[in-house]
Write a protein that holds these residues in place. Structure first.
Motif, PDB file in Angstrom:
ATOM      1  N   THR A  72      -7.059 -40.539  33.735  1.00 36.25           N
ATOM      2  CA  THR A  72      -8.328 -39.846  33.940  1.00 36.25           C
ATOM      3  C   THR A  72      -9.435 -40.471  33.107  1.00 36.25           C
ATOM      4  O   THR A  72     -10.582 -40.587  33.556  1.00 36.25           O
ATOM      5  CB  THR A  72      -8.186 -38.354  33.586  1.00 36.25           C
ATOM      6  OG1 THR A  72      -7.114 -37.772  34.335  1.00 36.25           O
ATOM      7  CG2 THR A  72      -9.467 -37.589  33.894  1.00 36.25           C
ATOM      8  N   SER A  73      -9.103 -40.895  31.883  1.00 37.10           N
ATOM      9  CA  SER A  73     -10.092 -41.519  31.009  1.00 37.10           C
ATOM     10  C   SER A  73     -10.606 -42.823  31.612  1.00 37.10           C
ATOM     11  O   SER A  73     -11.811 -43.116  31.560  1.00 37.10           O
ATOM     12  CB  SER A  73      -9.481 -41.783  29.628  1.00 37.10           C
ATOM     13  OG  SER A  73      -9.136 -40.583  28.984  1.00 37.10           O
ATOM     14  N   GLU A  74      -9.703 -43.617  32.195  1.00 34.41           N
ATOM     15  CA  GLU A  74     -10.145 -44.860  32.816  1.00 34.41           C
ATOM     16  C   GLU A  74     -11.083 -44.573  33.984  1.00 34.41           C
ATOM     17  O   GLU A  74     -12.166 -45.180  34.103  1.00 34.41           O
ATOM     18  CB  GLU A  74      -8.951 -45.678  33.305  1.00 34.41           C
ATOM     19  CG  GLU A  74      -9.385 -46.940  34.060  1.00 34.41           C
ATOM     20  CD  GLU A  74      -8.240 -47.837  34.473  1.00 34.41           C
ATOM     21  OE1 GLU A  74      -8.375 -48.524  35.510  1.00 34.41           O
ATOM     22  OE2 GLU A  74      -7.212 -47.878  33.769  1.00 34.41           O
ATOM     23  N   LEU A  75     -10.690 -43.669  34.848  1.00 37.15           N
ATOM     24  CA  LEU A  75     -11.512 -43.345  36.010  1.00 37.15           C
ATOM     25  C   LEU A  75     -12.852 -42.750  35.589  1.00 37.15           C
ATOM     26  O   LEU A  75     -13.889 -43.025  36.207  1.00 37.15           O
ATOM     27  CB  LEU A  75     -10.765 -42.368  36.916  1.00 37.15           C
ATOM     28  CG  LEU A  75      -9.536 -42.938  37.630  1.00 37.15           C
ATOM     29  CD1 LEU A  75      -8.710 -41.811  38.238  1.00 37.15           C
ATOM     30  CD2 LEU A  75      -9.942 -43.937  38.701  1.00 37.15           C
ATOM     31  N   ALA A  76     -12.840 -41.941  34.524  1.00 32.52           N
ATOM     32  CA  ALA A  76     -14.069 -41.285  34.084  1.00 32.52           C
ATOM     33  C   ALA A  76     -15.077 -42.282  33.529  1.00 32.52           C
ATOM     34  O   ALA A  76     -16.291 -42.120  33.727  1.00 32.52           O
ATOM     35  CB  ALA A  76     -13.744 -40.226  33.028  1.00 32.52           C
ATOM     36  N   THR A  77     -14.601 -43.332  32.828  1.00 37.54           N
ATOM     37  CA  THR A  77     -15.552 -44.316  32.307  1.00 37.54           C
ATOM     38  C   THR A  77     -16.098 -45.206  33.416  1.00 37.54           C
ATOM     39  O   THR A  77     -17.190 -45.757  33.291  1.00 37.54           O
ATOM     40  CB  THR A  77     -14.903 -45.192  31.220  1.00 37.54           C
ATOM     41  OG1 THR A  77     -13.777 -45.894  31.768  1.00 37.54           O
ATOM     42  CG2 THR A  77     -14.467 -44.357  30.040  1.00 37.54           C
ATOM     43  N   ALA A  78     -15.363 -45.343  34.519  1.00 39.94           N
ATOM     44  CA  ALA A  78     -15.868 -46.103  35.665  1.00 39.94           C
ATOM     45  C   ALA A  78     -16.774 -45.257  36.543  1.00 39.94           C
ATOM     46  O   ALA A  78     -17.693 -45.775  37.182  1.00 39.94           O
ATOM     47  CB  ALA A  78     -14.698 -46.627  36.502  1.00 39.94           C
ATOM     48  N   THR A 225      -0.144 -24.420  31.881  1.00 41.01           N
ATOM     49  CA  THR A 225      -1.521 -23.947  32.039  1.00 41.01           C
ATOM     50  C   THR A 225      -2.308 -24.106  30.742  1.00 41.01           C
ATOM     51  O   THR A 225      -3.536 -24.136  30.763  1.00 41.01           O
ATOM     52  CB  THR A 225      -1.545 -22.464  32.442  1.00 41.01           C
ATOM     53  OG1 THR A 225      -0.761 -21.709  31.515  1.00 41.01           O
ATOM     54  CG2 THR A 225      -0.958 -22.272  33.821  1.00 41.01           C
ATOM     55  N   SER A 226      -1.615 -24.212  29.622  1.00 43.02           N
ATOM     56  CA  SER A 226      -2.276 -24.386  28.329  1.00 43.02           C
ATOM     57  C   SER A 226      -2.970 -25.731  28.212  1.00 43.02           C
ATOM     58  O   SER A 226      -3.790 -25.925  27.314  1.00 43.02           O
ATOM     59  CB  SER A 226      -1.254 -24.245  27.193  1.00 43.02           C
ATOM     60  OG  SER A 226      -0.570 -23.025  27.272  1.00 43.02           O
ATOM     61  N   TYR A 227      -2.636 -26.684  29.082  1.00 46.22           N
ATOM     62  CA  TYR A 227      -3.183 -28.043  28.966  1.00 46.22           C
ATOM     63  C   TYR A 227      -4.166 -28.375  30.090  1.00 46.22           C
ATOM     64  O   TYR A 227      -4.345 -29.548  30.422  1.00 46.22           O
ATOM     65  CB  TYR A 227      -2.042 -29.065  28.970  1.00 46.22           C
ATOM     66  CG  TYR A 227      -1.195 -29.036  27.725  1.00 46.22           C
ATOM     67  CD1 TYR A 227      -1.624 -29.641  26.547  1.00 46.22           C
ATOM     68  CD2 TYR A 227       0.034 -28.388  27.713  1.00 46.22           C
ATOM     69  CE1 TYR A 227      -0.855 -29.609  25.403  1.00 46.22           C
ATOM     70  CE2 TYR A 227       0.812 -28.351  26.565  1.00 46.22           C
ATOM     71  CZ  TYR A 227       0.366 -28.962  25.409  1.00 46.22           C
ATOM     72  OH  TYR A 227       1.139 -28.925  24.282  1.00 46.22           O
ATOM     73  N   LEU A 228      -4.822 -27.378  30.644  1.00 49.88           N
ATOM     74  CA  LEU A 228      -5.740 -27.636  31.744  1.00 49.88           C
ATOM     75  C   LEU A 228      -7.115 -28.109  31.268  1.00 49.88           C
ATOM     76  O   LEU A 228      -7.901 -28.611  32.057  1.00 49.88           O
ATOM     77  CB  LEU A 228      -5.922 -26.372  32.597  1.00 49.88           C
ATOM     78  CG  LEU A 228      -4.664 -25.774  33.230  1.00 49.88           C
ATOM     79  CD1 LEU A 228      -5.035 -24.605  34.129  1.00 49.88           C
ATOM     80  CD2 LEU A 228      -3.893 -26.831  34.012  1.00 49.88           C
ATOM     81  N   GLY A 229      -7.416 -27.976  29.996  1.00 51.60           N
ATOM     82  CA  GLY A 229      -8.776 -28.178  29.522  1.00 51.60           C
ATOM     83  C   GLY A 229      -9.270 -29.599  29.479  1.00 51.60           C
ATOM     84  O   GLY A 229     -10.472 -29.833  29.618  1.00 51.60           O
ATOM     85  N   PHE A 230      -8.376 -30.580  29.281  1.00 53.99           N
ATOM     86  CA  PHE A 230      -8.875 -31.940  29.090  1.00 53.99           C
ATOM     87  C   PHE A 230      -9.590 -32.463  30.326  1.00 53.99           C
ATOM     88  O   PHE A 230     -10.568 -33.215  30.238  1.00 53.99           O
ATOM     89  CB  PHE A 230      -7.739 -32.890  28.698  1.00 53.99           C
ATOM     90  CG  PHE A 230      -6.801 -33.248  29.811  1.00 53.99           C
ATOM     91  CD1 PHE A 230      -7.064 -34.314  30.647  1.00 53.99           C
ATOM     92  CD2 PHE A 230      -5.640 -32.515  30.017  1.00 53.99           C
ATOM     93  CE1 PHE A 230      -6.197 -34.648  31.680  1.00 53.99           C
ATOM     94  CE2 PHE A 230      -4.776 -32.832  31.042  1.00 53.99           C
ATOM     95  CZ  PHE A 230      -5.055 -33.899  31.880  1.00 53.99           C
ATOM     96  N   ALA A 231      -9.136 -32.067  31.520  1.00 62.16           N
ATOM     97  CA  ALA A 231      -9.776 -32.536  32.751  1.00 62.16           C
ATOM     98  C   ALA A 231     -11.151 -31.919  32.944  1.00 62.16           C
ATOM     99  O   ALA A 231     -11.983 -32.462  33.674  1.00 62.16           O
ATOM    100  CB  ALA A 231      -8.894 -32.225  33.957  1.00 62.16           C
TER     101      ALA A 231
END
Length: 460
Positions: A72-78, A225-231
């Motif tokens: 996700t980080s790669e796609l987000a910087t592009a 569900t506890s890890y949904l925030g990073f996206a």
């Protein structure tokens, strides 16, 4: 991508959001969203099923989240665009998959927000009961319980705050998460020292996995569900300053930080009380753990922490849901009014009004527990398709694709991350799976009726 022309109502010629969120703000969006359920709801349920070994369940969740956060980080910087996962999937896999995950993301975040707002109301009531202001949690105003009234009022307040500028949301988020983390650090330090025997006799005894090792995987599906925030950080990418640097740092950093908190909390909870007692305590087990080590003051502090956690989760989710809808509308996969940006405040006020209004209705009349589980299903679909999108885009290698961050361990990381995300869906409750599939089918129907002729530009 199609642009939105000036139709009045305070719009710019091509509507753009103001970049006002820095690294700290991005971190608190991810951390503030994830810290809620993992700390204040799941410890009793998870440790009740798996004992101290529930800490491994949370560690598995953190690893899977990292395997998705890196692609996700790669796609987000592009593609630092509003909509996050929707934008990545639509550009990698096409308009139809994009519409499915985009609509799923909007409603998944809206459902989760309603759950957080009801949780806020419940923590307010619990605090009032603890200090003796009221005696019963079932107080009602007409046909609606006070819990829902408090949630509705908070939902209105947070929506209005977001309309008047993203910097307001960021300032609130930074303050709330900072205080929340301070409370948790004190609680975990004191209870951890007591548990290890530094301040007395050690409480570490009994089996690490009293129920065996089988519950670890089923518990991992429950607590993911506890890890949904990073996206959600990627969803507001168009609001973030210096996205090339701040997007990967905040996404990976928030998962690592929150994962450490979760593992420590579950170890302390699992060794403080037997599994059967934790199951009876249920969602409020962390309050009993705090009272065990810090007395009444500790219990009240954790109740305040729960209040702050649900506040920060709702605040970040309203912001993220509105940006996902803004991204859909900018691509003409949703009505163009949702892409209108207020000239003075630089915020998508119609998108915020839709998200806030829908959330308020759900808080007042909906079964938010079920909606929260469906939100997890929709997010896991999104995570899996994000990983697939990275593989497809890398293979296609379009000229516009120039990320400043490259996913380490490619292609193994996105392959494993995608498979793990889809696999966790198999461990979810049947009702959540059915409702998630229904929403996906509705999204397909919407695309075929409303947006089947939309052609997305394959560039930035």
């Amino acid at each position: 991508m199609d642009t939105v022309t000036d139709n009045g109502g305070g719009q710019t010629g091509e509507d753009e959001l103001d970049r006002t969120i820095g690294l700290a703000g991005a971190l608190t969006i991810g951390t503030g969203t994830m810290i809620g359920a993992g700390i204040f709801v799941f410890p009793g349920l998870a440790a009740g099923e798996a004992g101290p070994a529930a800490s491994v369940s949370f560690a598995i969740g953190a690893v899977i989240a990292l395997l998705v956060a890196l692609p996700t980080s790669e796609l987000a910087t592009a593609m630092p665009k509003s909509g996050g996962g929707y934008y990545f999937v639509s550009r990698g896999l096409g308009a139809l998959p994009g519409a499915i995950v985009g609509i799923g993301l909007v409603f998944g975040l809206t459902f989760a927000t309603a759950f957080y707002l009801v949780g806020f109301g419940e923590y307010v009531i619990e605090i009032l009961i603890e200090i003796g202001v009221i005696e019963s949690p079932g107080v009602a105003v007409g046909p609606i319980e006070v819990v829902s009234v408090v949630g509705v009022l908070l939902g209105v307040g947070l929506t209005v705050l977001s309309v008047f500028g993203t910097e307001n949301t960021e300032s609130l988020q930074n303050a709330v998460v900072g205080l929340l983390l301070a409370i948790l650090i004190v609680f975990l330090t004191v209870s951890g020292l007591d548990l290890l025997g530094v301040r007395g006799e050690s409480r570490v005894s009994g089996s690490f996995a009293p129920e065996g090792y089988t519950p670890i995987l089923t518990t991992a599906a429950l607590v993911f569900t506890s890890y949904l925030g990073f996206a959600q950080i990627a969803t507001v990418a168009e609001d973030i300053v210096n996205p090339d640097r701040n997007l990967p740092l905040s996404m990976v950093g928030s998962v690592v930080l929150v994962g450490v908190f979760y593992v420590v909390t579950l170890l302390i909870t699992g060794y403080t009380f037997p599994s059967e007692e934790l199951l009876e305590m249920g969602e409020t087990a962390i309050v009993d753990v705090a009272e065990e080590y810090l007395g009444l003051a500790g219990a009240i502090a954790i109740l305040i922490g729960g209040l702050l956690a649900t506040l920060s989760s709702a605040n970040a989710s309203i912001l993220s849901a509105s940006r996902a809808l803004y991204g859909l509308s900018s691509d003409r996969l949703a009505p163009p009014v949702a892409a209108k940006v207020n000239r003075e405040y630089g915020t998508p006020h119609f998108a915020l009004a839709f998200v806030g209004g829908t959330t308020i209705v759900l808080v007042a009349f909906g079964r938010t527990e079920v909606l929260a589980e469906v939100a997890s299903f929709l997010h896991l679909i999104l995570y899996g398709l994000i990983c697939v999108a990275l593989l497809v885009i890398r293979r296609r290698d379009p000229g516009w694709y120039s990320p400043s961050f490259r996913c380490p361990g490619y292609p193994a990381v996105p392959i494993i991350g995608g498979l793990a995300s889809f696999a966790l869906i198999l461990f979810m409750q049947r009702l959540s799976q059915i409702l998630g599939i229904i929403i996906s089918v509705i999204a397909i129907g919407w695309y075929l009726v409303y947006a089947r002729d939309v052609n997305l530009k394959d560039d930035l």
